[in-house]
Design a protein around this motif. Structure first.
Motif, PDB file in Angstrom:
ATOM      1  N   VAL A   1      64.233   3.382  54.301  1.00  0.00           N
ATOM      2  CA  VAL A   1      63.300   2.568  53.534  1.00  0.00           C
ATOM      3  C   VAL A   1      64.008   1.353  52.944  1.00  0.00           C
ATOM      4  O   VAL A   1      65.171   1.412  52.553  1.00  0.00           O
ATOM      5  N   SER A   2      63.319   0.238  52.899  1.00  0.00           N
ATOM      6  CA  SER A   2      63.901  -0.974  52.324  1.00  0.00           C
ATOM      7  C   SER A   2      63.974  -0.858  50.811  1.00  0.00           C
ATOM      8  O   SER A   2      63.279  -0.065  50.200  1.00  0.00           O
ATOM      9  N   LYS A   3      64.828  -1.663  50.196  1.00  0.00           N
ATOM     10  CA  LYS A   3      65.082  -1.555  48.761  1.00  0.00           C
ATOM     11  C   LYS A   3      63.838  -1.817  47.914  1.00  0.00           C
ATOM     12  O   LYS A   3      63.713  -1.315  46.813  1.00  0.00           O
ATOM     13  N   ASP A   4      62.916  -2.647  48.404  1.00  0.00           N
ATOM     14  CA  ASP A   4      61.753  -2.985  47.604  1.00  0.00           C
ATOM     15  C   ASP A   4      60.560  -2.070  47.882  1.00  0.00           C
ATOM     16  O   ASP A   4      59.459  -2.310  47.419  1.00  0.00           O
ATOM     17  N   GLU A   5      60.788  -1.022  48.642  1.00  0.00           N
ATOM     18  CA  GLU A   5      59.728  -0.076  48.986  1.00  0.00           C
ATOM     19  C   GLU A   5      59.848   1.159  48.093  1.00  0.00           C
ATOM     20  O   GLU A   5      60.927   1.689  47.888  1.00  0.00           O
ATOM     21  N   SER A   6      58.738   1.645  47.543  1.00  0.00           N
ATOM     22  CA  SER A   6      58.751   2.851  46.723  1.00  0.00           C
ATOM     23  C   SER A   6      59.122   4.050  47.584  1.00  0.00           C
ATOM     24  O   SER A   6      58.708   4.162  48.741  1.00  0.00           O
ATOM     25  N   TYR A   7      59.904   4.932  46.990  1.00  0.00           N
ATOM     26  CA  TYR A   7      60.363   6.102  47.738  1.00  0.00           C
ATOM     27  C   TYR A   7      60.685   7.231  46.766  1.00  0.00           C
ATOM     28  O   TYR A   7      61.367   7.029  45.769  1.00  0.00           O
ATOM     29  N   ILE A   8      60.165   8.435  47.050  1.00  0.00           N
ATOM     30  CA  ILE A   8      60.476   9.610  46.245  1.00  0.00           C
ATOM     31  C   ILE A   8      60.772  10.775  47.179  1.00  0.00           C
ATOM     32  O   ILE A   8      60.300  10.818  48.314  1.00  0.00           O
ATOM     33  N   SER A   9      61.566  11.720  46.691  1.00  0.00           N
ATOM     34  CA  SER A   9      61.889  12.884  47.511  1.00  0.00           C
ATOM     35  C   SER A   9      62.254  14.061  46.614  1.00  0.00           C
ATOM     36  O   SER A   9      62.600  13.885  45.438  1.00  0.00           O
ATOM     37  N   LYS A  10      62.183  15.242  47.189  1.00  0.00           N
ATOM     38  CA  LYS A  10      62.585  16.438  46.454  1.00  0.00           C
ATOM     39  C   LYS A  10      62.979  17.522  47.451  1.00  0.00           C
ATOM     40  O   LYS A  10      62.348  17.694  48.498  1.00  0.00           O
ATOM     41  N   THR A  11      64.043  18.260  47.111  1.00  0.00           N
ATOM     42  CA  THR A  11      64.533  19.361  47.939  1.00  0.00           C
ATOM     43  C   THR A  11      64.643  20.616  47.080  1.00  0.00           C
ATOM     44  O   THR A  11      65.138  20.554  45.953  1.00  0.00           O
ATOM     45  N   ASP A  12      64.179  21.746  47.618  1.00  0.00           N
ATOM     46  CA  ASP A  12      64.274  22.994  46.868  1.00  0.00           C
ATOM     47  C   ASP A  12      64.172  24.162  47.843  1.00  0.00           C
ATOM     48  O   ASP A  12      63.797  23.995  49.006  1.00  0.00           O
ATOM     49  N   LEU A  13      64.505  25.353  47.346  1.00  0.00           N
ATOM     50  CA  LEU A  13      64.430  26.577  48.139  1.00  0.00           C
ATOM     51  C   LEU A  13      63.125  27.296  47.828  1.00  0.00           C
ATOM     52  O   LEU A  13      62.899  27.735  46.700  1.00  0.00           O
ATOM     53  N   VAL A  14      62.255  27.397  48.829  1.00  0.00           N
ATOM     54  CA  VAL A  14      60.971  28.094  48.686  1.00  0.00           C
ATOM     55  C   VAL A  14      60.680  28.809  50.003  1.00  0.00           C
ATOM     56  O   VAL A  14      61.095  28.356  51.073  1.00  0.00           O
ATOM     57  N   MET A  15      59.976  29.920  49.935  1.00  0.00           N
ATOM     58  CA  MET A  15      59.593  30.682  51.127  1.00  0.00           C
ATOM     59  C   MET A  15      60.818  31.092  51.945  1.00  0.00           C
ATOM     60  O   MET A  15      60.776  31.177  53.170  1.00  0.00           O
ATOM     61  N   GLY A  16      61.938  31.316  51.255  1.00  0.00           N
ATOM     62  CA  GLY A  16      63.143  31.760  51.916  1.00  0.00           C
ATOM     63  C   GLY A  16      63.831  30.707  52.754  1.00  0.00           C
ATOM     64  O   GLY A  16      64.701  31.024  53.567  1.00  0.00           O
ATOM     65  N   THR A  17      63.472  29.435  52.549  1.00  0.00           N
ATOM     66  CA  THR A  17      64.076  28.367  53.328  1.00  0.00           C
ATOM     67  C   THR A  17      64.179  27.100  52.487  1.00  0.00           C
ATOM     68  O   THR A  17      63.596  27.012  51.405  1.00  0.00           O
TER      69      THR A  17
ATOM     70  N   ILE B   1      53.428  14.283  42.361  1.00  0.00           N
ATOM     71  CA  ILE B   1      52.888  14.775  43.624  1.00  0.00           C
ATOM     72  C   ILE B   1      53.854  15.755  44.281  1.00  0.00           C
ATOM     73  O   ILE B   1      53.437  16.715  44.944  1.00  0.00           O
ATOM     74  N   LEU B   2      55.151  15.542  44.063  1.00  0.00           N
ATOM     75  CA  LEU B   2      56.145  16.453  44.627  1.00  0.00           C
ATOM     76  C   LEU B   2      56.109  17.806  43.929  1.00  0.00           C
ATOM     77  O   LEU B   2      56.216  18.856  44.565  1.00  0.00           O
ATOM     78  N   ASN B   3      55.935  17.773  42.608  1.00  0.00           N
ATOM     79  CA  ASN B   3      55.826  19.030  41.862  1.00  0.00           C
ATOM     80  C   ASN B   3      54.574  19.798  42.271  1.00  0.00           C
ATOM     81  O   ASN B   3      54.600  21.034  42.403  1.00  0.00           O
ATOM     82  N   LYS B   4      53.492  19.053  42.497  1.00  0.00           N
ATOM     83  CA  LYS B   4      52.237  19.678  42.937  1.00  0.00           C
ATOM     84  C   LYS B   4      52.429  20.336  44.298  1.00  0.00           C
ATOM     85  O   LYS B   4      51.939  21.446  44.538  1.00  0.00           O
ATOM     86  N   ALA B   5      53.153  19.662  45.168  1.00  0.00           N
ATOM     87  CA  ALA B   5      53.403  20.202  46.505  1.00  0.00           C
ATOM     88  C   ALA B   5      54.222  21.484  46.429  1.00  0.00           C
ATOM     89  O   ALA B   5      53.906  22.486  47.097  1.00  0.00           O
TER      90      ALA B   5
ATOM     91  N   PHE C   1      49.214  15.496  50.252  1.00  0.00           N
ATOM     92  CA  PHE C   1      49.694  14.108  50.316  1.00  0.00           C
ATOM     93  C   PHE C   1      48.575  13.159  50.738  1.00  0.00           C
ATOM     94  O   PHE C   1      48.363  12.109  50.124  1.00  0.00           O
ATOM     95  N   GLU C   2      47.851  13.512  51.774  1.00  0.00           N
ATOM     96  CA  GLU C   2      46.806  12.618  52.284  1.00  0.00           C
ATOM     97  C   GLU C   2      45.655  12.477  51.294  1.00  0.00           C
ATOM     98  O   GLU C   2      45.084  11.384  51.151  1.00  0.00           O
ATOM     99  N   GLU C   3      45.325  13.547  50.587  1.00  0.00           N
ATOM    100  CA  GLU C   3      44.261  13.476  49.576  1.00  0.00           C
ATOM    101  C   GLU C   3      44.638  12.559  48.416  1.00  0.00           C
ATOM    102  O   GLU C   3      43.770  12.067  47.702  1.00  0.00           O
ATOM    103  N   ASN C   4      45.946  12.318  48.264  1.00  0.00           N
ATOM    104  CA  ASN C   4      46.416  11.442  47.188  1.00  0.00           C
ATOM    105  C   ASN C   4      46.832  10.063  47.703  1.00  0.00           C
ATOM    106  O   ASN C   4      47.535   9.328  47.008  1.00  0.00           O
ATOM    107  N   GLY C   5      46.393   9.730  48.895  1.00  0.00           N
ATOM    108  CA  GLY C   5      46.581   8.380  49.406  1.00  0.00           C
ATOM    109  C   GLY C   5      47.930   8.071  50.014  1.00  0.00           C
ATOM    110  O   GLY C   5      48.248   6.908  50.272  1.00  0.00           O
TER     111      GLY C   5
ATOM    112  N   ASP D   1      55.134   6.240  44.250  1.00  0.00           N
ATOM    113  CA  ASP D   1      56.196   6.436  43.251  1.00  0.00           C
ATOM    114  C   ASP D   1      55.887   7.457  42.160  1.00  0.00           C
ATOM    115  O   ASP D   1      56.641   7.580  41.193  1.00  0.00           O
ATOM    116  N   ASP D   2      54.800   8.219  42.291  1.00  0.00           N
ATOM    117  CA  ASP D   2      54.467   9.227  41.285  1.00  0.00           C
ATOM    118  C   ASP D   2      55.071  10.574  41.690  1.00  0.00           C
ATOM    119  O   ASP D   2      54.573  11.258  42.591  1.00  0.00           O
TER     120      ASP D   2
END
Length: 348
Positions: free
Chosen positions: A20-36, A50-54, A184-188, A46-47
């Motif tokens: 992603v380019s520097k001026d593009e919004s970007y968020i990410s999250k990594t965690d262990l769920v469902m044994g993986t 949405i990641l916590n909801k996921a 994700f799609e329901e939130n645009g 940039d909200d």
């Protein structure tokens, strides 16, 4: 180690697709769920809520469907096998329904009642072992998808025989990936990569407006190495291979994809199967079905299913492509050779 492996996979996607380019919004999250390890990457948004909801949704699915959680709905069904039906959520009912659909489609090659066999071998855990033929024979009698009774009106599931058990390990991750895409799609969100233990779902194109370039795992190398590049947009990419989970004894590898007729890991010409389609729940199940079916029958089945493609890699380093994927996949390692697929529009 698992986090490092997943980081390498995500880094590979990022490098292949262009970051992603520097001026593009970007968020990410990594965690262990469902044994993986679950890794979510969202572009142009940039909200972080949405990641916590996921991840909350993933934890809900895990609580319903994990055989490793004693209070899960699947555990309750298994505990009451041969005794009474258990009323379950719409989520669990749907996933079991889909698993039975693929059990019937594959004539039992894919079977959600494989739980007793999976538990007997326990591959992927510290106390994995090669069981005796006597023990294998005992649990094989408990594997029969026809003995699963669904009551749609009551939303209940019943296993006819005592000691039967469901295991949704071959399909639940796919359902979870589809559910995250829905959120994700329901939130645009229009550009994202969802990775649930190797079940990859892409939304839209990458931030540059081009298709995502996904590296297909090299089944002869460590996780994170790829043998080809696949271009996709709005697609699910699921790979099953004998390199994922296994135990080794006397130089022989015993992997986690079981033949329900023998009770042993399937022993055929295939190293890995990658399914490309729209819904990950279907790709998840089909990757196992095709693996167990072999090259010819596997390709025949894929050619009969609309909007579904596959890449099959064999132990001879031969690569078989379904007819609709040829222009979207390119081999990057010359030890692999694409073989002609003569099975076009065949019926399974």
């Amino acid at each position: 180690m698992k986090k490092l492996v997943l980081f390498l996979i995500v880094l590979m996607i990022c490098i292949l697709s262009g970051c992603v380019s520097k001026d593009e919004s970007y968020i990410s999250k990594t965690d262990l769920v469902m044994g993986t390890i679950v890794d979510l990457h969202v572009y142009g948004y940039d909200d972080k809520n949405i990641l916590n909801k996921a991840f909350d949704r993933l934890k809900d699915i895990e609580k319903m469907m994990s055989i490793n959680i004693g209070s899960s709905e699947i555990s309750s069904i298994n505990k009451h096998s041969g005794q009474k039906p258990i009323i379950v959520s719409k989520d669990t009912f749907y996933v079991v329904y889909k698993s039975l659909y693929y059990a019937k489609l594959s004539n039992g090659k894919f079977d959600p009642t494989i739980g007793p066999l999976v538990q007997l071998w326990n591959i992927g855990n510290e106390n994995a072992k090669i069981p005796s033929q006597c023990d294998i024979s005992k649990v094989l009698s408990l594997i029969n998808y026809n003995d699963v009774v669904l009551d749609k009106e009551k939303n209940s599931i019943f296993l006819k025989e005592k000691n039967m058990s469901l295991d949704l390990g071959g399909i639940a991750k796919g359902y979870a990936a589809d559910e995250i895409r829905k959120i994700f799609e329901e939130n645009g969100i229009t550009s994202a990569v969802i990775n649930i233990g190797g079940n990859i779902v892409t939304i839209g194109n990458n931030p540059d407006g081009r298709p995502w370039n996904i590296g297909v795992q090299d089944p002869n190398e460590d996780t994170g190495s790829y043998m080809g590049i696949l271009q996709v947009k709005d697609a699910s990419v699921v790979t099953s291979g004998i390199y994922e989970r296994y135990i080794k004894s006397n130089e022989k590898i015993y992997h986690h994809i079981f033949d329900t007729t023998t009770g042993y890991p399937v022993d055929n010409e295939i190293l890995s199967v990658t399914i490309i389609n729209e819904n990950s729940i279907d790709g998840d199940a089909l990757s196992t079905v095709i693996f167990l079916s072999g090259v010819y029958d596997g390709l025949s089945l894929i050619e009969s299913i609309e909007n579904t493609e596959c890449i099959i890699v064999t132990k001879d380093n031969e690569v078989y492509l379904s007819s609709g994927i040829k222009d979207s996949f390119k081999i990057t390692d010359d030890k692999y050779v694409i073989k002609q697929n003569n099975i076009i529009n065949s019926s399974y």
